[in-house]
Design an enzyme around this catalytic site. Structure first.
Site, PDB file in Angstrom:
ATOM      1  N   LYS B 116       0.804  -1.134   0.084  1.00 15.30           N
ATOM      2  CA  LYS B 116      -0.076   0.043   0.079  1.00 15.30           C
ATOM      3  C   LYS B 116       0.535   1.399   0.004  1.00 15.30           C
ATOM      4  O   LYS B 116       0.577   2.148  -0.712  1.00 15.30           O
ATOM      5  CB  LYS B 116      -0.903  -0.168   1.369  1.00 15.30           C
ATOM      6  N   GLU B 200      -1.830   6.856   8.397  1.00 14.55           N
ATOM      7  CA  GLU B 200      -1.974   8.113   7.656  1.00 14.55           C
ATOM      8  C   GLU B 200      -3.005   8.772   8.324  1.00 14.55           C
ATOM      9  O   GLU B 200      -3.526   8.409   9.191  1.00 14.55           O
ATOM     10  CB  GLU B 200      -2.572   7.532   6.254  1.00 14.55           C
ATOM     11  N   HIS B 235     -15.220  -0.416   9.144  1.00 13.77           N
ATOM     12  CA  HIS B 235     -14.196  -0.181   7.966  1.00 13.77           C
ATOM     13  C   HIS B 235     -14.546  -1.381   6.972  1.00 13.77           C
ATOM     14  O   HIS B 235     -13.736  -1.365   5.941  1.00 13.77           O
ATOM     15  CB  HIS B 235     -12.794   0.020   8.254  1.00 13.77           C
ATOM     16  N   ARG B 292      -8.118  -7.227  -7.753  1.00 17.68           N
ATOM     17  CA  ARG B 292      -9.084  -8.371  -7.523  1.00 17.68           C
ATOM     18  C   ARG B 292     -10.662  -8.198  -8.191  1.00 17.68           C
ATOM     19  O   ARG B 292     -10.949  -6.927  -7.899  1.00 17.68           O
ATOM     20  CB  ARG B 292      -8.856  -9.042  -6.257  1.00 17.68           C
TER      21      ARG B 292
END
Lengths: 175, 496
Positions: B116, B200, B235, B292
């Site tokens: 990521k 982040e 999430h 995916r």
């Protein structure tokens, strides 16, 4: 005919007295409310009930725990009131539930955070379990000393199994 | 074209992939763990191979066993579905080495985008806006805490390899940071085999919008427009729709263009999804690329008419995309509701068990991707997704009404599901107005209780059912039942 059902639904006692049940028609008292409805049992598990404003599909399935009933996407468990009372586990001294370190669902133990003989605070994390890839920490229900650890990492555990025995110390207030 | 494909997954997605394979005349090979031996994907498969064991690591994540199954059954290609090995570059590479086609992007693309923080660096260099935060991952808790403090709380802790909400935590205070990082790191290790995480800036109340892309081996890249996926809990998305009610036509154009640019920059091949967070001013930030098939791909299939799984298989077989961007239009509106085995009244805790009865909704514009059948077991070992209800209608309003009808016709009994909660979310004024942000569920669940006003009808129906099943004789006559025959009957009120 007049048959009475004492039912327990969502924690509430409901009494149903069937006065008439034939030819796709039912007349009954549900507690103090009189209901007359037409119905059609289309399969063993599906009943259409027309009472008041419109037709309503109801799905039902009997199991040893009671009858599951689904109306408008919501599922209810309907139990016999007498059996429900008799079957409920009673605890010594009427202590409320959640007084033991036990998983809320079938889980796998990730780690044990305490050792035997260790003092723990009320609310201190003692065991981490994981079910369906989500981790949950189980906390000490009261302050005390860890008497016995009854699980180890990697073990499958079920609700009701006490994973860590804690001997209460001090005079922690019962909540 | 392949004559045999192994589907390296379970549950509804394995069943859905097999449906397209069957349409294409391709033989399917399923794989299964011990606890899944009676699962629907095993029954649906033309051939099924036992992997032995039940933990994900020794079954659906075991590369050697999956490859051996493909070899034994003569599969020329493997479809990984989502989760498990779907974004595992090592697995894709192994397939390449073994001469088995991995239905997905090349392994080096998965590796780069699956990292990521590397993906963040690539997008940043490509001029795509990214969320402020770490550009390099770490598993050093002290370093992570220090970086979090530099970024400023609240922050989001994320797995550097992950997706699907696993290993993800919002941290509000410095005090909670170390513990959250440790837990996220451990979850990441369990779910993705890497303890690397990063931090982040946490954007408050953003919207989550993603763009479906398709790219063939010749370098042709198309987008299939956006999906709005803001309704989440833990999430993890639970309601998705397309078109997004929050995009104006100019923003839609630029976000789709950004997705195409991202796919080209990454050298993307096959179906992929570029995820963005959208702020209130219409600004958007790159979140990640999912390399995916997405859980929520059916809403795109409904409005575009494109079978994404078929396109994946064709691209993997080396066929060019015989579509142009102008051929792809958004027709009508689609909403997906994910049906998990979970308890909305108890923080959406997973709730494994046995499904005693299921009846799925039917009718115009309704699609159910499901692994349910009466008597099936929901094991505790895996993600508890049971089914996806997807509805399609001409307009968003009609789609909402259709979704409400379908949810109210969806009967799942024996395990808890959020169906009543989903119906109330869809019916809410806020949802109708399109006020969907990632905080929606947290706000909505506050003060939400299931409607218990129908208890009288439930009681009456139960009484009728008990009477019919207990009292009807073979020739249809209703007779009285002796009290001792049924613990359900009490003759206290019996009046002859």
């Amino acid at each position: 005919m007049h048959v009475r059902f004492d039912l327990k639904i969502a924690g509430r006692d409901v009494c149903v007295r069937l006065e008439r049940l034939d030819d796709g028609f039912v007349a009954a008292w549900v507690d103090d409310r009189r209901i007359e409805a037409s119905f059609a049992a289309v399969t063993k598990n599906v009943l259409y009930l027309t009472a008041g404003p419109g037709s309503q599909k109801v799905c039902l399935e009997r199991t040893p725990e009671g009858t599951y009933v689904n109306v408008k996407g919501a599922t209810w468990l309907v139990r016999d009131a007498h059996a429900a009372d008799a079957g409920r586990p009673r605890r010594k001294g009427g202590a409320p539930l959640q007084r033991e370190v036990t998983p809320p669902m079938p889980s796998v133990v990730v780690s044990v955070l305490v050792e035997e003989g260790q003092e723990v605070e009320q609310g201190q994390g003692v065991v981490v379990v994981s079910a369906m890839k989500m981790e949950t920490t189980l906390y000490a229900p009261y302050a005390g000393v860890v008497k016995k650890i009854r699980c180890s990492a990697g073990e499958k555990v079920m609700p009701g199994t006490v994973l860590v025995e804690i001997e209460r110390t001090g005079r922690e207030q019962e909540r | 074209m392949f004559d045999t494909i192994l589907v390296a997954n379970r549950g509804e997605i394995a069943v859905r992939i097999m449906a397209t394979c069957r349409e294409m005349g391709i033989r399917t090979v399923g794989v299964y763990s011990d606890v899944d031996r009676h699962a629907l994907h095993v029954i649906e498969a033309d051939r099924a191979v036992a992997l032995g064991g039940s933990n994900p690591a020794e079954t659906y994540l075991d590369i050697d066993k999956i490859i051996a199954a493909a070899r034994a059954e003569g599969a020329q290609a493997i479809h990984p579905g989502y989760g498990f090995l779907a974004e595992n570059a090592q697995f894709a590479r192994r397939c390449e080495q073994e001469g088995i086609v991995f239905i997905g992007p090349p392994s080096d693309v998965i590796r780069d985008l699956g990292d990521k923080t590397l993906a963040r660096r690539v997008m940043h260099a490509g001029g795509v806006p990214v969320i402020p935060g770490m550009m390099e991952p770490s598993s050093d808790i002290r370093e992570l805490v220090q970086k979090a403090e530099e970024i400023g709380f609240p922050v989001m802790v994320k797995s550097a390899k992950g997706g699907g909400g696993k290993g993800m935590r919002v941290v509000e205070t410095p005090q909670a940071c170390a513990e959250a990082c440790e837990a996220a790191s451990r979850e990441s290790m369990n779910a993705f085999g890497s303890a690397d995480i990063y931090v982040e800036k946490y954007l408050r109340s953003p919207r989550h919008v993603e763009v479906q892309v398709l790219a063939d081996a010749s370098g042709k890249v198309l987008h299939l427009y956006e999906r709005e996926c803001s309704i989440q809990r833990r999430h993890q998305k639970i309601i998705e729709e397309t078109p997004s009610p929050s995009l104006t036509p100019p923003v839609r154009r630029s976000i789709c263009e950004a997705a195409l640019a991202a796919a080209r920059a990454a050298g993307y091949v096959n179906a992929g999804t570029v995820e963005f967070l959208l702020d209130e001013e219409g600004g958007f930030y790159f979140l990640e690329v999912n390399t995916r098939l997405q859980v929520e791909h059916p809403v795109t299939e409904m409005v575009t008419g494109v079978d994404i799984v078929r396109r994946q298989i064709e691209i993997a077989a080396g066929m060019p995309l015989d579509l142009d961007q102008d051929d792809i239009v958004q027709r009508g509106h689609a909403i997906e509701c994910r049906i998990y085995a979970e308890d909305p009244m108890n923080s959406f805790m997973p709730c494994p068990g046995k499904v005693v009865f299921v009846q799925e909704p039917k009718g115009p514009g309704i699609r159910v991707d499901s692994c349910l059948y009466p008597g099936c077991t929901v094991p505790m070992e895996y993600d508890p997704i049971l089914a996806k209800l997807v509805v399609h209608a001409e307009t968003r309003d009609a789609c909402i009404q259709r979704a409400m009808r379908a949810l109210r016709e969806f009967a799942v009994m024996g395990v808890l599901t959020p169906i009543p909660f989903l119906a109330d979310v869809i019916a809410s004024e806020a949802f109708r107005r399109g006020e969907t942000t990632t905080d929606f569920v947290d706000d909505f669940i506050e003060g939400w209780t299931p409607d218990v006003s129908g208890a009288d009808i439930v009681a009456l129906a139960a009484a009728i059912h008990l009477s019919l099943s207990r009292e009807r004789t073979v020739d249809g006559h209703v007779v009285h039942t002796p009290a001792e025959y049924s613990p359900w009957l009490s003759l206290k009120g019996f009046r002859p």
